[in-house]
Write a protein that holds these residues in place. Sequence first.
Motif, PDB file in Angstrom:
ATOM      1  N   ASP A 153       3.809  -4.034  -6.186  1.00 23.09           N
ATOM      2  CA  ASP A 153       4.019  -2.628  -6.055  1.00 23.09           C
ATOM      3  C   ASP A 153       3.946  -1.822  -7.466  1.00 23.09           C
ATOM      4  O   ASP A 153       4.242  -2.367  -8.566  1.00 23.09           O
ATOM      5  CB  ASP A 153       5.093  -2.040  -4.965  1.00 23.09           C
ATOM      6  N   ASP A 154       3.640  -0.463  -7.186  1.00 22.85           N
ATOM      7  CA  ASP A 154       3.534   0.193  -8.619  1.00 22.85           C
ATOM      8  C   ASP A 154       4.671   0.610  -9.069  1.00 22.85           C
ATOM      9  O   ASP A 154       4.996   0.446 -10.403  1.00 22.85           O
ATOM     10  CB  ASP A 154       2.568   1.649  -8.246  1.00 22.85           C
ATOM     11  N   GLY A 209       0.322   2.611  -3.109  1.00 28.02           N
ATOM     12  CA  GLY A 209       0.710   2.252  -4.698  1.00 28.02           C
ATOM     13  C   GLY A 209       0.088   1.145  -5.291  1.00 28.02           C
ATOM     14  O   GLY A 209      -0.263   1.107  -6.414  1.00 28.02           O
ATOM     15  N   THR A 255       0.858  -1.196  -0.070  1.00 20.38           N
ATOM     16  CA  THR A 255       0.060  -0.032   0.121  1.00 20.38           C
ATOM     17  C   THR A 255       0.821   1.142  -0.221  1.00 20.38           C
ATOM     18  O   THR A 255       2.001   1.193   0.496  1.00 20.38           O
ATOM     19  CB  THR A 255      -0.829   0.041   1.294  1.00 20.38           C
TER      20      THR A 255
HETATM   21 MG   LIG Z   1       4.074   2.703  -2.137  1.00 20.73          MG
END
Ligand SMILES: [Mg+2]
Length: 162
Positions: free
Chosen positions: A92-93, A42, A40
């Motif tokens: 993750d992003d 992203g 979290t």
């Molecule tokens: Mg992040």
Amino acid sequence: MSTERYHNQFTISWDRLHRDVRMLCHQLIGRDFKGIVAVTRGGLIPAALIARELDIRLIDTVCIKSYEHMEQSSINVLKGIDHDGDGWLLVDDLVDTGKTAGAVREMLPRAHFVTIYAKPEGRPMVDQYLTEVAQDTWIQFPWDMGISFVEPLVDQLRTRKE
Ligand SMILES: [Mg+2]
Ligand SMILES: O=P(O)(O)OC[C@H]1O[C@H](OP(=O)(O)OP(=O)(O)O)[C@H](O)[C@@H]1O
């Protein structure tokens, strides 16, 4: 651009993000994951899109924060996880300096770690990513933007001359 580290901006639209996530999913298809762990905040949106494409229903989170807008701070882990990631897909992003990824990897050393975007410094920390972005570029995600009026070019130029 407010931080010295970033000299360029790479703006990602919702459409582009969706397309990029789907392209990454093509590379993941056929692998059997127990579930997804999203980093979290992203990682939440890519995780939801990946879950849809790969038909994964079990989703957990590690909650971690290391930036206040463009300013990097120390890693703040708000929620960890009670397994080593074996058989799990970690999402993750992006990976930038790799600091967040390093902390997450320590928690889940056996997970398969993917990001949609990766900058060179952090790239070695992930198992797979879709697109490489230059280290001095700030990736502007669609959830941090909004649609707003843009002045016609002639008016912008007139204002600048005045
Ligand atoms: Mg992040
Ligand atoms: O490789 P690094 O230099 O560590 O940076 C990458 C991390 O920074 C951002 O998260 P952030 O801490 O801003 O929190 P957010 O996901 O809630 O936006 C991004 O989502 C990654 O998780």
